[in-house]
Design a protein around this motif. Sequence first.
Motif, PDB file in Angstrom:
ATOM      1  N   GLY A 111     -13.033   8.045  -3.227  1.00 30.35           N
ATOM      2  CA  GLY A 111     -12.830   7.480  -1.894  1.00 30.35           C
ATOM      3  C   GLY A 111     -12.389   6.028  -1.949  1.00 30.35           C
ATOM      4  N   ASN A 112     -12.017   5.563  -3.117  1.00 34.19           N
ATOM      5  CA  ASN A 112     -11.613   4.171  -3.311  1.00 34.19           C
ATOM      6  C   ASN A 112     -10.094   4.073  -3.403  1.00 34.19           C
ATOM      7  OD1 ASN A 112     -11.865   1.430  -3.773  1.00 34.19           O
ATOM      8  ND2 ASN A 112     -12.084   1.671  -5.974  1.00 34.19           N
ATOM      9  N   HIS A 113      -9.419   4.791  -2.511  1.00 32.30           N
ATOM     10  CA  HIS A 113      -7.959   4.721  -2.562  1.00 32.30           C
ATOM     11  C   HIS A 113      -7.458   3.811  -1.450  1.00 32.30           C
ATOM     12  CE1 HIS A 113      -8.702   8.223   0.035  1.00 32.30           C
ATOM     13  NE2 HIS A 113      -7.539   7.968   0.590  1.00 32.30           N
ATOM     14  N   ASP A 114      -6.770   2.785  -1.895  1.00 31.92           N
ATOM     15  CA  ASP A 114      -6.223   1.777  -0.987  1.00 31.92           C
ATOM     16  C   ASP A 114      -4.705   1.906  -0.959  1.00 31.92           C
ATOM     17  OD1 ASP A 114      -6.091   1.079  -3.632  1.00 31.92           O
ATOM     18  OD2 ASP A 114      -6.952  -0.915  -3.381  1.00 31.92           O
ATOM     19  N   PHE A 115      -4.270   3.144  -0.829  1.00 34.77           N
ATOM     20  CA  PHE A 115      -2.855   3.484  -0.834  1.00 34.77           C
ATOM     21  C   PHE A 115      -2.689   4.796  -0.086  1.00 34.77           C
ATOM     22  CE2 PHE A 115      -4.923   5.198  -4.568  1.00 34.77           C
ATOM     23  CZ  PHE A 115      -4.526   6.525  -4.575  1.00 34.77           C
ATOM     24  N   ILE A 116      -1.441   5.104   0.247  1.00 38.77           N
ATOM     25  CA  ILE A 116      -1.097   6.396   0.847  1.00 38.77           C
ATOM     26  C   ILE A 116      -0.338   7.185  -0.214  1.00 38.77           C
ATOM     27  CG2 ILE A 116       0.232   7.580   2.640  1.00 38.77           C
ATOM     28  CD1 ILE A 116      -2.038   6.025   3.862  1.00 38.77           C
ATOM     29  N   LEU A 117      -0.814   8.389  -0.515  1.00 39.24           N
ATOM     30  CA  LEU A 117      -0.165   9.255  -1.484  1.00 39.24           C
ATOM     31  C   LEU A 117       0.827  10.145  -0.744  1.00 39.24           C
ATOM     32  CD1 LEU A 117      -0.062  10.166  -4.458  1.00 39.24           C
ATOM     33  CD2 LEU A 117      -1.870  11.824  -3.902  1.00 39.24           C
ATOM     34  N   ASN A 173       2.077  -3.568   4.959  1.00 36.22           N
ATOM     35  CA  ASN A 173       1.673  -3.810   3.568  1.00 36.22           C
ATOM     36  C   ASN A 173       0.953  -2.635   2.922  1.00 36.22           C
ATOM     37  OD1 ASN A 173       2.807  -6.430   3.488  1.00 36.22           O
ATOM     38  ND2 ASN A 173       1.029  -7.172   4.618  1.00 36.22           N
ATOM     39  N   THR A 174       1.078  -1.442   3.490  1.00 36.66           N
ATOM     40  CA  THR A 174       0.514  -0.245   2.865  1.00 36.66           C
ATOM     41  C   THR A 174       1.238   0.004   1.548  1.00 36.66           C
ATOM     42  OG1 THR A 174      -0.058   0.779   4.982  1.00 36.66           O
ATOM     43  CG2 THR A 174       0.234   2.265   3.104  1.00 36.66           C
ATOM     44  N   LEU A 175       0.474   0.284   0.498  1.00 39.24           N
ATOM     45  CA  LEU A 175       1.071   0.700  -0.772  1.00 39.24           C
ATOM     46  C   LEU A 175       1.270   2.203  -0.713  1.00 39.24           C
ATOM     47  CD1 LEU A 175       1.946   0.415  -3.750  1.00 39.24           C
ATOM     48  CD2 LEU A 175      -0.483   0.661  -4.354  1.00 39.24           C
ATOM     49  N   ALA A 182       1.757   4.590 -11.376  1.00 41.61           N
ATOM     50  CA  ALA A 182       0.338   4.948 -11.419  1.00 41.61           C
ATOM     51  C   ALA A 182       0.296   6.299 -12.120  1.00 41.61           C
ATOM     52  CB  ALA A 182      -0.238   5.066 -10.011  1.00 41.61           C
ATOM     53  N   ASP A 183      -0.707   6.536 -12.929  1.00 45.33           N
ATOM     54  CA  ASP A 183      -0.761   7.848 -13.571  1.00 45.33           C
ATOM     55  C   ASP A 183      -1.654   8.799 -12.774  1.00 45.33           C
ATOM     56  OD1 ASP A 183      -3.409   7.281 -14.346  1.00 45.33           O
ATOM     57  OD2 ASP A 183      -2.913   7.039 -16.457  1.00 45.33           O
ATOM     58  N   CYS A 184      -1.590  10.063 -13.131  1.00 42.92           N
ATOM     59  CA  CYS A 184      -2.345  11.093 -12.405  1.00 42.92           C
ATOM     60  C   CYS A 184      -3.845  10.853 -12.503  1.00 42.92           C
ATOM     61  CB  CYS A 184      -1.984  12.482 -12.934  1.00 42.92           C
ATOM     62  SG  CYS A 184      -0.275  12.949 -12.610  1.00 42.92           S
ATOM     63  N   TRP A 185      -4.317  10.438 -13.671  1.00 42.83           N
ATOM     64  CA  TRP A 185      -5.741  10.226 -13.864  1.00 42.83           C
ATOM     65  C   TRP A 185      -6.267   9.132 -12.922  1.00 42.83           C
ATOM     66  CZ3 TRP A 185      -9.252  13.045 -16.414  1.00 42.83           C
ATOM     67  CH2 TRP A 185     -10.532  12.515 -16.497  1.00 42.83           C
ATOM     68  N   ASP A 186      -5.588   7.990 -12.876  1.00 42.19           N
ATOM     69  CA  ASP A 186      -6.030   6.891 -12.013  1.00 42.19           C
ATOM     70  C   ASP A 186      -5.941   7.268 -10.537  1.00 42.19           C
ATOM     71  OD1 ASP A 186      -6.525   5.342 -14.253  1.00 42.19           O
ATOM     72  OD2 ASP A 186      -4.670   4.181 -14.084  1.00 42.19           O
ATOM     73  N   THR A 187      -4.885   8.001 -10.185  1.00 43.15           N
ATOM     74  CA  THR A 187      -4.728   8.443  -8.793  1.00 43.15           C
ATOM     75  C   THR A 187      -5.854   9.397  -8.422  1.00 43.15           C
ATOM     76  OG1 THR A 187      -2.325   8.176  -8.975  1.00 43.15           O
ATOM     77  CG2 THR A 187      -3.143   9.541  -7.165  1.00 43.15           C
ATOM     78  N   HIS A 188      -6.152  10.349  -9.295  1.00 39.62           N
ATOM     79  CA  HIS A 188      -7.245  11.296  -9.052  1.00 39.62           C
ATOM     80  C   HIS A 188      -8.570  10.560  -8.905  1.00 39.62           C
ATOM     81  CE1 HIS A 188     -10.459  14.108 -10.261  1.00 39.62           C
ATOM     82  NE2 HIS A 188      -9.747  14.973  -9.567  1.00 39.62           N
ATOM     83  N   GLU A 189      -8.835   9.630  -9.801  1.00 37.83           N
ATOM     84  CA  GLU A 189     -10.091   8.876  -9.762  1.00 37.83           C
ATOM     85  C   GLU A 189     -10.238   8.134  -8.435  1.00 37.83           C
ATOM     86  OE1 GLU A 189     -13.746   7.323 -11.191  1.00 37.83           O
ATOM     87  OE2 GLU A 189     -12.516   8.987 -11.898  1.00 37.83           O
ATOM     88  N   ALA A 190      -9.171   7.484  -8.002  1.00 35.79           N
ATOM     89  CA  ALA A 190      -9.221   6.747  -6.739  1.00 35.79           C
ATOM     90  C   ALA A 190      -9.454   7.694  -5.565  1.00 35.79           C
ATOM     91  CB  ALA A 190      -7.928   5.961  -6.541  1.00 35.79           C
ATOM     92  N   MET A 191      -8.764   8.822  -5.562  1.00 32.80           N
ATOM     93  CA  MET A 191      -8.918   9.779  -4.455  1.00 32.80           C
ATOM     94  C   MET A 191     -10.314  10.409  -4.476  1.00 32.80           C
ATOM     95  SD  MET A 191      -5.904   9.676  -2.945  1.00 32.80           S
ATOM     96  CE  MET A 191      -5.488  11.150  -2.049  1.00 32.80           C
ATOM     97  N   ALA A 192     -10.807  10.753  -5.658  1.00 30.75           N
ATOM     98  CA  ALA A 192     -12.105  11.421  -5.783  1.00 30.75           C
ATOM     99  C   ALA A 192     -13.269  10.517  -5.398  1.00 30.75           C
ATOM    100  CB  ALA A 192     -12.295  11.939  -7.211  1.00 30.75           C
TER     101      ALA A 192
END
Length: 140
Positions: free
Chosen positions: A40-46, A82-84, A28-38
């Motif tokens: 609230g649509n993050h379906d993963f644990i960072l 099944n957590t990503l 996953a790249d930083c941009w996509d990770t940031h977008e998901a976190m910003a």
Amino acid sequence: MASPVTETPAAPSDKALDHFKARLGFEADCWDTHEAMATGNHDFILLDVRPPDCYEAAHVPGAINLPHRKIIQRKMAEFPANTLFVVYCEGPHCNGANKAAIRLAELGLPVKEMIGGMTGWADEGFDFANGPEPGHVRQK
């Protein structure tokens, strides 16, 4: 005379397609990770897999600190099945995220690496929690 780029021929398009599609399953790249976190649509644990002192100095907002050496079955059982997990470390010069990804995969857990790590996050100009201004990564 062929250049250093073309002296080894490019892979056939069908093989290149398979290769690049497969990479997205691992990264996953930083941009996509940031977008998901910003959003609230993050379906993963960072997971920030660096040592606690590095995490305390600066980290990606929303990340949990879990150094790669502490990724063990007992600890990972605390997370829903099944957590990503998306892992990162200092940057491309650091293999901590790779070591964490191996440990997670050995435990049978879904994992991706946030390519670029802290360096990539800074390069994108994103803010850090507890950290320096965007674009500046703390030196060890």
